[in-house]
Design an enzyme around this catalytic site. Sequence first.
Site: not given
Ligand SMILES: O=P(O)(O)OC[C@H]1O[C@H](O[C@H]2O[C@H](CO)[C@@H](O)[C@H](O)[C@H]2O)[C@H](O)[C@@H](O)[C@@H]1O
Length: 361
Positions: A300, A96, A98
Amino acid sequence: MGSCANDGSTEYDDPASLEKMKEPVLPLKLMPLHTNGWLHDMKLSSPSAVFASNGTSSGAFDPIYRAWTKKYPSALNAFDHIVAYGKGKKIVLFLDYDGTLSPIVDEPDNAVMSDQMREVVRNAALHLPTAIISGRSRDKVFDFVKLTELYYAGSHGMDIMGPVGEHDSVTDRGSSINSNKKQGKEVKIFQAATEFLPMIDEVFRLLIEKTKAIEGVKVENNKFCVSVHYRNVEEKDWKVVAQCTNDVLKVYPRLRLTHGRKVLEVRPVIDWNKGKAVEFLLDSLELANCNNVLPIYIGDDRTDEDAFKVLRDDKRGFGILVSSVPKDSHALYSLIDPSEVMDFLKRLVMWIEGEALHKSQ
Ligand SMILES: O=P(O)(O)OC[C@H]1O[C@H](O[C@H]2O[C@H](CO)[C@@H](O)[C@H](O)[C@H]2O)[C@H](O)[C@@H](O)[C@@H]1O
């Protein structure tokens, strides 16, 4: 444009244009639309980490966390056990983005990956098939990762740039657009929800319009899904975020909502998720029906659970949950944060190199 209605009703300037979107074509799988239910989930999906005085997560020293690791042992502590299981097998790595390769930050556009992590992931990809599976759009996650050695699945697995396999036996939907040279290697682009693109664009614009008065909200277009971020919204206003999103979603029965880390994710109701993307990629790599394959998925978020579950149910590989707080999961192991993910990947590569050396002697 529409405005948020506290009584649950919705007004739109152009109801006719939305009317055509109301017909459900696929079986509905909407989550309960009661926004109090959403609010409960919004709070649940945003637990606060425990931090030590130096600012690092203190999970390992927290007795509750330590008790939790009895159920989800640290993948670093269980490393020998994990690789013993991988001995003689082809390991395939799914990551993954983020919260796994980059730490969670307030501003989604600033979620950069460190050069050190990039090098570790690149090295892993040189030793074993490696794919990133993210909720972000495929282009966006590539812009962060910038590695041509990997396969990428964006929009929660709905947009895959994978290897050119012989067959697509795991899917009867979506379109394999082509096989062409991209990023220096032969790849196939598979998109599971192309017909939803205009709808997603429309919903993205509507959500921006409807939430514009809420301070701190951010709406992100992830191509086949839309993220409504409330990380920077005061908790007292989370209900308004839920209400506005609900107001939009309820006229689109072909879309559904899932929860991530301080984010509401609006996506098509199709039966496709990160777990399906894992199956698709294994299939494309022609490793789906082999006994000597060990897929490892590190993630995560709640949306990673679909992938953990696929691996767990198939008894083929396993998930590693990255979390500094105790959570229920389909993963088998845990890591506290991205720095532990980096350590795990380094050790894995060292082990693979050692095995190769051993074999060659
Ligand atoms: O599947 P992932 O790669 O984990 O993406 C899931 C979402 O991740 C991002 O949002 C998350 O991370 C951001 C940066 O650290 C944080 O600000 C936010 O609160 C988290 O939800 C991304 O911006 C989303 O579009 C993804 O869906």
